[in-house]
Write an enzyme that holds these catalytic residues in place. Structure first.
Site, PDB file in Angstrom:
ATOM      1  N   THR A   1      51.469  52.539  75.570  1.00  0.00           N
ATOM      2  CA  THR A   1      52.012  51.516  76.457  1.00  0.00           C
ATOM      3  C   THR A   1      51.524  50.180  76.001  1.00  0.00           C
ATOM      4  O   THR A   1      50.390  50.111  75.602  1.00  0.00           O
ATOM      5  CB  THR A   1      51.490  51.717  77.870  1.00  0.00           C
TER       6      THR A   1
ATOM      7  N   LYS B   1      48.227  43.848  75.607  1.00  0.00           N
ATOM      8  CA  LYS B   1      47.519  45.088  75.324  1.00  0.00           C
ATOM      9  C   LYS B   1      48.519  46.072  74.743  1.00  0.00           C
ATOM     10  O   LYS B   1      49.719  46.005  75.007  1.00  0.00           O
ATOM     11  CB  LYS B   1      46.845  45.661  76.567  1.00  0.00           C
TER      12      LYS B   1
ATOM     13  N   ASN C   1      45.025  61.011  70.652  1.00  0.00           N
ATOM     14  CA  ASN C   1      46.042  61.425  71.606  1.00  0.00           C
ATOM     15  C   ASN C   1      45.902  62.875  72.036  1.00  0.00           C
ATOM     16  O   ASN C   1      46.355  63.248  73.120  1.00  0.00           O
ATOM     17  CB  ASN C   1      47.434  61.153  71.036  1.00  0.00           C
TER      18      ASN C   1
ATOM     19  N   THR D   1      43.319  49.672  77.219  1.00  0.00           N
ATOM     20  CA  THR D   1      43.132  51.108  77.438  1.00  0.00           C
ATOM     21  C   THR D   1      42.513  51.704  76.171  1.00  0.00           C
ATOM     22  O   THR D   1      41.306  51.695  76.018  1.00  0.00           O
ATOM     23  CB  THR D   1      44.465  51.804  77.807  1.00  0.00           C
TER      24      THR D   1
ATOM     25  N   GLU E   1      46.651  52.993  67.408  1.00  0.00           N
ATOM     26  CA  GLU E   1      45.612  54.018  67.515  1.00  0.00           C
ATOM     27  C   GLU E   1      45.332  54.661  66.158  1.00  0.00           C
ATOM     28  O   GLU E   1      46.223  55.208  65.515  1.00  0.00           O
ATOM     29  CB  GLU E   1      46.045  55.076  68.532  1.00  0.00           C
TER      30      GLU E   1
ATOM     31  N   THR F   1      41.460  64.358  78.371  1.00  0.00           N
ATOM     32  CA  THR F   1      40.410  65.360  78.489  1.00  0.00           C
ATOM     33  C   THR F   1      39.064  64.850  77.995  1.00  0.00           C
ATOM     34  O   THR F   1      38.071  65.559  78.071  1.00  0.00           O
ATOM     35  CB  THR F   1      40.779  66.626  77.685  1.00  0.00           C
TER      36      THR F   1
END
Length: 419
Positions: free
Chosen positions: A191, A180, A414, A154, A277, A419
């Site tokens: 996740t 992942k 995040n 993702t 991230e 969006t």
């Protein structure tokens, strides 16, 4: 010294497994989003899952399936939609996914496990999945491990996979894995998703116990942001196709297999933490001197998950006070006068007292490790973590946890996720 060697192939390195990963149109980006792993024969299946009470429909399905039937032959995983907080529609979607895979492959839906990752609350695009299934099954091959690993990503920047091989009773045993995870990483299984394939023959109860202990030392010891996902799942298959003697009880053979399984899990866990991230480096926290290993792991994970520690590492700031504070709030009693801290081998505290050290040297160490976290080709590396060593006493308990630094990009990623 380890008794195995690393090989290529990921989940298809072990005998009797095929995999595929394709673009089914489930993601607006057009990136690969549907993966399938298939064993040529029914395999012993074990699973460890999230403790989040909002667990996703596929988690509930797999947990129920493995409690009633400890075998499986296929794992289907989509990325883009988590199928969490989707009510009865989500449950029916899981049943439909299992049924369509079983029909395509010619075996019972009970032999199909299902996993999902992506945005919470979004339904599974079943019709797109159904239309893509012929292409997915046609692409199944014993070289499809990397394609499958890419299809479950993702916000991940890189696919995560590994395979190990060991000589065993004159034969060869292999364990492969893919995972992942980049954000919403603070597993309590368990996740993040991980799928493991093994060609050893092992009893169901032993395989489940091995996986649980391996997860406790790996996936349950990583953190990126302190959020526990609705979809955390680790599923391990063992199909016996290596033709080595079956492992039915604890003993030397079981210990060797568990060590190998744990090594696969640790590698994947560290890769997830490194790919957090916005992260620029991997952090490894080593704790010793605790009353037992469980207590040591708890302290290590608390330090690795500290936002202040993570921010300091991103700023290349050797602020050991944040490490001490995190250790103190871990919920593990210890005498503060026994606390010792070192960063990259540089002692900063001993017997609960600060030590003089060269801040410039400590800063240089942090800069050096961050630079080494990405190799010359631009690929992420898990071989050069920022190492934090903490001792809390004279006990024999030891534990390790992994995390990553916290950068501005984490907030940006995040803030814009849907969006």
């Amino acid at each position: 010294m380890s008794h195995w060697q690393q090989i290529t192939g990921g989940v298809t390195a072990a005998k009797g497994y095929r995999a595929a990963g394709i673009t089914a149109g489930l993601k607006a980006s057009g990136a690969p989003d549907l993966a399938l792993i298939v064993s040529d024969v029914p395999a012993i299946a074990a699973g460890v899952f999230t403790t989040n009470h909002m667990c996703a429909a596929p988690v509930r399905y797999c947990r129920q399936r493995l409690q009633t039937k400890g075998t499986a032959q296929a794992i289907l995983c989509n990325s883009g939609q988590a199928n969490a907080a989707t009510g009865e529609q989500g449950w029916q979607a899981v049943l439909a996914q299992a049924d369509m895979v079983a029909t395509a492959l010619g075996f019972s839906p009970e032999m199909v496990l299902v996993a999902s990752t992506g945005v919470i609350g979004q339904p599974i695009p079943l019709e797109k999945m159904r239309q893509a299934l012929p292409t997915l099954t046609a692409n199944l091959s014993d070289g499809g491990g990397e394609a499958a690993a890419r299809a479950i990503m993702t916000t991940d920047l890189v696919p995560k996979q590994i395979a190990l091989e060991a000589e065993w009773e004159g034969q060869t045993i292999r364990i492969g894995g893919m995972a992942k995870g980049s954000g919403m990483i603070h597993p309590k299984m368990a996740t993040m998703l991980a799928f493991i394939t093994c060609d050893a023959a092992v009893s169901p109860h032993l395989w489940q116990e091995m996986l649980q202990r391996a997860c406790d030392r790996s996936f349950n010891q990583i953190t990126v942001d302190g959020d526990t996902s609705t979809n955390d799942s680790v599923i391990a298959l063992a199909n016996g196709q290596s033709r080595t003697p079956a492992i039915a009880e604890p003993g030397a053979a079981a210990t060797r297999l568990e060590e190998m399984l744990t090594a696969v899990c640790v590698h994947l866990a560290k890769a997830i933490a490194r790919d957090g991230e916005g992260a620029t480096c991997l952090i490894e926290v080593q704790v010793s001197g605790a009353s037992d290993d469980t207590a040591a792991r708890q302290v290590a994970r608390t330090i690795a998950s500290s936002m202040l520690v993570k921010s300091a590492i991103y700023g290349r700031d050797p602020n050991w006070g944040r490490i001490a504070a995190a250790a103190g709030r871990a919920g593990v009693p210890f005498d503060a006068s026994n606390l010792a801290i070192a960063l990259g081998g540089i002692p900063m505290m001993r017997h609960g007292q600060p030590l003089p050290f060269d801040p410039a040297a400590a800063h240089a160490y942090l800069v050096q490790q961050a630079a080494a976290s990405t190799d010359a080709s631009g690929q992420q590396s898990i071989d050069h973590p920022v190492v934090i060593e903490v001792s809390i006493g004279s006990g024999s308990g030891r534990g390790v946890a992994w995390g990553c630094d916290l950068s501005y990009d984490y907030v940006k990623i995040n803030a814009e996720y849907t969006t």
